[in-house]
Design a protein around this motif. Sequence first.
Motif, PDB file in Angstrom:
ATOM      1  N   TYR A  35     -24.413  30.636 -21.901  1.00  0.00           N
ATOM      2  CA  TYR A  35     -25.716  30.144 -21.451  1.00  0.00           C
ATOM      3  C   TYR A  35     -25.712  28.633 -21.219  1.00  0.00           C
ATOM      4  CZ  TYR A  35     -28.396  34.411 -21.717  1.00  0.00           C
ATOM      5  OH  TYR A  35     -28.902  35.661 -21.458  1.00  0.00           O
ATOM      6  N   PHE A  36     -24.538  28.046 -21.323  1.00  0.00           N
ATOM      7  CA  PHE A  36     -24.434  26.595 -21.140  1.00  0.00           C
ATOM      8  C   PHE A  36     -25.087  26.100 -19.842  1.00  0.00           C
ATOM      9  CE2 PHE A  36     -21.738  23.580 -18.720  1.00  0.00           C
ATOM     10  CZ  PHE A  36     -22.213  22.404 -19.288  1.00  0.00           C
ATOM     11  N   PRO A  37     -24.831  26.738 -18.673  1.00  0.00           N
ATOM     12  CA  PRO A  37     -25.432  26.202 -17.438  1.00  0.00           C
ATOM     13  C   PRO A  37     -26.958  26.124 -17.504  1.00  0.00           C
ATOM     14  CG  PRO A  37     -23.807  27.893 -16.919  1.00  0.00           C
ATOM     15  CD  PRO A  37     -23.974  27.906 -18.401  1.00  0.00           C
ATOM     16  N   VAL A  38     -27.583  27.124 -18.147  1.00  0.00           N
ATOM     17  CA  VAL A  38     -29.047  27.137 -18.249  1.00  0.00           C
ATOM     18  C   VAL A  38     -29.520  25.948 -19.088  1.00  0.00           C
ATOM     19  CG1 VAL A  38     -31.043  28.429 -19.101  1.00  0.00           C
ATOM     20  CG2 VAL A  38     -29.142  29.652 -18.022  1.00  0.00           C
ATOM     21  N   ASN A  47     -31.935  20.633 -19.578  1.00  0.00           N
ATOM     22  CA  ASN A  47     -31.947  19.347 -20.269  1.00  0.00           C
ATOM     23  C   ASN A  47     -31.958  18.211 -19.254  1.00  0.00           C
ATOM     24  OD1 ASN A  47     -31.921  19.305 -23.235  1.00  0.00           O
ATOM     25  ND2 ASN A  47     -30.208  20.714 -22.997  1.00  0.00           N
ATOM     26  N   LEU A  48     -31.155  18.402 -18.197  1.00  0.00           N
ATOM     27  CA  LEU A  48     -31.067  17.392 -17.155  1.00  0.00           C
ATOM     28  C   LEU A  48     -32.409  17.245 -16.426  1.00  0.00           C
ATOM     29  CD1 LEU A  48     -28.458  15.905 -16.706  1.00  0.00           C
ATOM     30  CD2 LEU A  48     -27.987  17.345 -14.716  1.00  0.00           C
ATOM     31  N   LEU A  49     -33.006  18.385 -16.105  1.00  0.00           N
ATOM     32  CA  LEU A  49     -34.286  18.366 -15.385  1.00  0.00           C
ATOM     33  C   LEU A  49     -35.390  17.688 -16.194  1.00  0.00           C
ATOM     34  CD1 LEU A  49     -34.336  21.931 -13.757  1.00  0.00           C
ATOM     35  CD2 LEU A  49     -34.127  19.738 -12.573  1.00  0.00           C
ATOM     36  N   ALA A  58     -25.025  32.447 -15.903  1.00  0.00           N
ATOM     37  CA  ALA A  58     -23.776  33.151 -15.586  1.00  0.00           C
ATOM     38  C   ALA A  58     -23.893  34.646 -15.844  1.00  0.00           C
ATOM     39  CB  ALA A  58     -22.636  32.572 -16.419  1.00  0.00           C
ATOM     40  N   LEU A  59     -24.881  35.031 -16.650  1.00  0.00           N
ATOM     41  CA  LEU A  59     -24.984  36.441 -17.044  1.00  0.00           C
ATOM     42  C   LEU A  59     -26.039  37.207 -16.250  1.00  0.00           C
ATOM     43  CD1 LEU A  59     -24.613  36.134 -20.914  1.00  0.00           C
ATOM     44  CD2 LEU A  59     -22.897  36.768 -19.232  1.00  0.00           C
ATOM     45  N   SER A  60     -26.520  36.611 -15.153  1.00  0.00           N
ATOM     46  CA  SER A  60     -27.469  37.366 -14.344  1.00  0.00           C
ATOM     47  C   SER A  60     -26.922  37.495 -12.940  1.00  0.00           C
ATOM     48  CB  SER A  60     -28.826  36.674 -14.335  1.00  0.00           C
ATOM     49  OG  SER A  60     -28.694  35.420 -13.734  1.00  0.00           O
ATOM     50  N   ASN A  61     -27.453  38.443 -12.241  1.00  0.00           N
ATOM     51  CA  ASN A  61     -26.955  38.717 -10.898  1.00  0.00           C
ATOM     52  C   ASN A  61     -28.033  38.372  -9.899  1.00  0.00           C
ATOM     53  OD1 ASN A  61     -26.800  40.747  -8.489  1.00  0.00           O
ATOM     54  ND2 ASN A  61     -24.734  40.506  -9.285  1.00  0.00           N
ATOM     55  N   THR A  62     -27.754  37.414  -9.028  1.00  0.00           N
ATOM     56  CA  THR A  62     -28.756  37.027  -8.041  1.00  0.00           C
ATOM     57  C   THR A  62     -28.254  37.311  -6.618  1.00  0.00           C
ATOM     58  OG1 THR A  62     -28.002  34.811  -8.644  1.00  0.00           O
ATOM     59  CG2 THR A  62     -30.239  35.362  -9.205  1.00  0.00           C
ATOM     60  N   LYS A  63     -27.422  38.365  -6.524  1.00  0.00           N
ATOM     61  CA  LYS A  63     -26.936  38.822  -5.205  1.00  0.00           C
ATOM     62  C   LYS A  63     -26.357  37.711  -4.345  1.00  0.00           C
ATOM     63  CE  LYS A  63     -28.939  43.198  -5.360  1.00  0.00           C
ATOM     64  NZ  LYS A  63     -30.204  43.858  -5.304  1.00  0.00           N
TER      65      LYS A  63
END
Lengths: 193, 265
Positions: free
Chosen positions: B107-110, B115-117, B198-203
Motif C-alpha cells: 500500500y506504499f503508493p497510496v 502524504n505528498l498531496l 497496486a492491489l486494485s485493478n483499474t483496467k
Amino acid sequence: MKIKNIIRLIVLISLLGIPAFAFKQSEIESGMKKKIDKVLVILKKKEANAKKGEEIIAIMDPVFDYSLMSKITLGSKTWSSITQNQQNEFMKLFIKKLKQSYVDKLDLYHNQIVIYKGVKPYQNGRLQLQTELSGKGETYKINYNFYNNNGNWLIYDVVLDGVSIVQTYRQQFAGILKEKTFNQLLSQLKEKR
Amino acid sequence: MKLLKSIFIIACIYSISYAENNVTVCENGICKDNISPKDTNSSSFEKEFGDTNKTSTYDPFEKYNRAVTNFNDKLYIHVMDPIARGYSKLIPEGGRIAVGNFINNLYFPVRFTNNLLQFKIKNAAKETGRFIVNSTLGIGGFFDIAKRDFNWEESDEDFGQTLGFYGIGAGPHIVWPILGPSNLRDTLGMIGDSYVNALSNTKECSIKYKIPQTRLQEAGIYGYKQINRTSLHLGEYESLKKDAIDLYPFIRDAYSQRRTQQIKE
C-alpha cells in the motif's frame, strides 16, 4: 543533635506524604502509569474475567468521574429535564454498562505493551494523557481526558483510536430520545446487557 | 520531652504553612489542592462534545444503510469470522502478521501519494524509507524492520483524508456491502486511491505495477487480506458491538469520529 535532626527530617517527610486518591496535575502521568501497571499485572493473571474486571475497576474507579460522564452522555438539556430519581436510575444503569463493556474487552488483551506519550493540553484547559497499546504489528491509541475538579484531576472521557466513548453513547442516546421517551431509553438500557 | 516538643513545633509550622497557602484542603480523607479553578461548568462540556442533533439528522440513506449494516453484520458473524478462525488455526500468528506486513507494504503508493498531496513531505520521505527498508531488509515486506529498528512509524493517509484535508466535508454516510461504513467523500477517496493502489485493478488506466489483472483477482486479494486481518483481531468486532445500544448509529458515529480524527492528524 544528629539523631534529632534525622527524626525531624522523617517527620517532615511523613507530613509531606499526604494521601490523595485523584491526581494533582503533575501526577497525572506517573499516577496513571502506576495504575495501568497494576492493571497489566492483573490482566496477566489466570483468573476469570469477571474477577479480573472487579479488581481492575477497583483500581481505576477513583480517577473516573462517572456522574459527569453520565451527565455529558445524556446531554445537559435532557439531564435537567428529568427527575432526580430518573437521573439516579440512568446513572446506575449507564455506569454498569460502561463497566460491563470494559470487562468484556479484557479478552482482547494479548500481552500488548503500553507506551506513554505524555500529557497534552486539551480543550478548555483540560488535559489528555496519550497512550498507545502496541502489539501484533498494530498500535491502538488510547487517550484519557482529564478535567480539573478543584485541583483533583478526574477522567471524563476515554478516546480509543479517535473514537470518544462518551461521544458515541451521547449520539446513540440522542438518537433514541428523538423517537422514544426517557423511560423507554431506561428500559432499553436494562434489557441490553 | 524535648524531642516531642520539637516534633510538635514542626507539625504546627507545617500545618500553618499549608493553611496560609491554602494549597491543600482535606475532606473525608480526600485531599485536593486549590490552585486552579474548578472546571465543572456543564455548558463548556456541552460545547466540547457538540450539538447532538447535528450529526444524527443528516442521514438521507438511513433506511438503506441500516439494511446493509445488518447484512454486513451477518456476513461477518456467519462467514468472515468462522473462516478467519479456521485460518488462524492453520497458520501461526507470526506467519499471519508477516502476511499482513507484506500486504501493507504494497500500500506504499497510496500512502506516499496522499502524504505528498497533503504536503506532509517528511512523512512521504519516511514512507519511502519504510518501503525501501522493508522491501529489502524486511525480505519483500514480510517484516516491519523500519518500525522495529529505525522507529519509522507508518503514516496512514488515503485519498478520503486528502479530500478532507482540503476542506471537503464528509457528505452523507453510506454503508457499502462487504466494504463497510463510508461516506460520500471517502467513497470518492476509495475510487481515487484505486488508481495508485497496486492491489486494485483499474483496467486500461492501470499503472504497470498493478498486481491483479482482473476484477476477480482483485476481489480475491481483497478477500484474503480481510481474512488475514480478521484472524489477527478475532472477537474485537463482537466485543465492540456490545457497546451498541443500536448497532447502525453506533458504527456510523464511531466511523465518522475516527475519520475526523485521522484527517486532523
